[in-house]
Design an enzyme around this catalytic site. Sequence first.
Site, PDB file in Angstrom:
ATOM      1  N   ARG A 246      34.501  27.491  70.660  1.00  0.00           N
ATOM      2  CA  ARG A 246      34.619  26.381  71.607  1.00  0.00           C
ATOM      3  C   ARG A 246      33.247  25.722  71.709  1.00  0.00           C
ATOM      4  O   ARG A 246      32.219  26.406  71.631  1.00  0.00           O
ATOM      5  CB  ARG A 246      35.061  26.865  72.992  1.00  0.00           C
ATOM      6  CG  ARG A 246      36.554  27.223  73.103  1.00  0.00           C
ATOM      7  CD  ARG A 246      37.482  26.004  73.043  1.00  0.00           C
ATOM      8  NE  ARG A 246      38.885  26.347  73.177  1.00  0.00           N
ATOM      9  CZ  ARG A 246      39.727  26.569  72.157  1.00  0.00           C
ATOM     10  NH1 ARG A 246      39.296  26.495  70.910  1.00  0.00           N
ATOM     11  NH2 ARG A 246      40.988  26.856  72.384  1.00  0.00           N
ATOM     12  N   GLU A 275      35.061  16.657  73.530  1.00  0.00           N
ATOM     13  CA  GLU A 275      35.930  16.330  72.399  1.00  0.00           C
ATOM     14  C   GLU A 275      36.812  15.173  72.818  1.00  0.00           C
ATOM     15  O   GLU A 275      37.459  15.271  73.857  1.00  0.00           O
ATOM     16  CB  GLU A 275      36.779  17.549  72.010  1.00  0.00           C
ATOM     17  CG  GLU A 275      35.915  18.675  71.471  1.00  0.00           C
ATOM     18  CD  GLU A 275      36.705  19.901  70.991  1.00  0.00           C
ATOM     19  OE1 GLU A 275      37.954  19.868  71.055  1.00  0.00           O
ATOM     20  OE2 GLU A 275      36.086  20.869  70.560  1.00  0.00           O
ATOM     21  N   HIS A 294      37.987  19.484  65.490  1.00  0.00           N
ATOM     22  CA  HIS A 294      38.791  20.588  66.031  1.00  0.00           C
ATOM     23  C   HIS A 294      40.113  20.751  65.271  1.00  0.00           C
ATOM     24  O   HIS A 294      41.200  20.585  65.844  1.00  0.00           O
ATOM     25  CB  HIS A 294      39.059  20.390  67.535  1.00  0.00           C
ATOM     26  CG  HIS A 294      39.420  21.673  68.240  1.00  0.00           C
ATOM     27  ND1 HIS A 294      39.127  21.905  69.560  1.00  0.00           N
ATOM     28  CD2 HIS A 294      40.048  22.779  67.800  1.00  0.00           C
ATOM     29  CE1 HIS A 294      39.571  23.104  69.913  1.00  0.00           C
ATOM     30  NE2 HIS A 294      40.144  23.655  68.858  1.00  0.00           N
TER      31      HIS A 294
END
Length: 329
Positions: A246, A275, A294
């Site tokens: 993360r 993000e 991601h």
Amino acid sequence: KMKAAEKLMKVFVTRRIPQEGMKLLSAAAECEVSMWDSDEPVPRAELLKGVQKANGLLCLLSDKIDAEVLDAAGPNLKIISTMSVGFDHLALQEIKKRGIRVGYTPDVLTDATAELTVALLLATARRLPEGVEEVKNGGWSSWKPLWLCGYGLSGSTVGVIGLGRIGLAIAKRLMPFGVQRLLYSGRSAKSEAAEVNGEYVPVDTLLSESDFIVVSCSLTPETQGLCNKAFFSKMKNTAVFINTSRGAVVNQEDLYDALSTGQIAAAGLDVTTPEPLPTDHPLLTLKNCVVLPHIGSATYSTRSVMSALSVRNLLCGLQGTEMPNELTL
Ligand code: NDP
């Protein structure tokens, strides 16, 4: 005779999910489903409205499920099913306090995420994005002895921070490249580390001895900001840093400094804060930083299986039966 209207369970789904999950959900006669029918995240106000009186919530990692959302849902909420293995977006204390169960999707995305991590590591260490760019922009003038040189895995030491399901799967995939030593750190030594001859070491040892450092731990208060100035300063100048856990595990200002001053050789990130990472972010100006959006678990089959599993978890939660994958709170 069952009174259908009384039995209907209200479910809110925060996004359009893959067909496999949708099919299972549509077939569940006991559910009255409302969905944020879009590929984009549900706006906060719509989330707060959508969960009202819901018995079940199916969410993604981009949805912050905190006390406000739980209060908006009210006392009927029994189950939160997230289509992810990470659960740092869920306020677990608040959820537990209210007696709500949580379903998640471990294992089914392990292979895809480990594979992507290897791809990112190789792309970063061997400078693939830079090379592709040079071919396109005319920077490729001839074969040159030291042009676009990088670092290889053969004979190297790899350090894995968080040798969990994904960390171990990454290690297994890296070993055949000729890795000499596999170090790992975490809260406890793992018996399954024997499968990769993994050596459990203090994080400082891992930092100073590794040529490649892969972060695959979960995001917790303890790991938040773990990769900071002190962390990078202990790494070799020739070391490559990879994060597919993360974004918040990394202090991005400190990473920028480490990369721009030559403190470390390169970094590959599949996860960032925030993000999406703004297109004018300083990290994106660095040639030795490879940033992916991601996509760790992003294979068609994995996302299908994740959607189906998250719906199964949801339905079991609604029925009060055992879930395929329930998170212990
Ligand atoms: P696991 O729970 O199996 O592994 C997590 C690991 O983190 C455990 O080995 C744990 O070690 C370790 N860990 C916890 N606290 C610390 C700490 N303080 N220091 C070092 N290590 C620590 O989860 P998975 O392997 O299935 O997933 C790991 C994470 O990967 C997820 O939480 C998610 O955030 C991320 N992920 C990212 C994806 C992507 O698309 N990029 C896709 C899927 C997951 P210990 O047991 O010793 O505490």
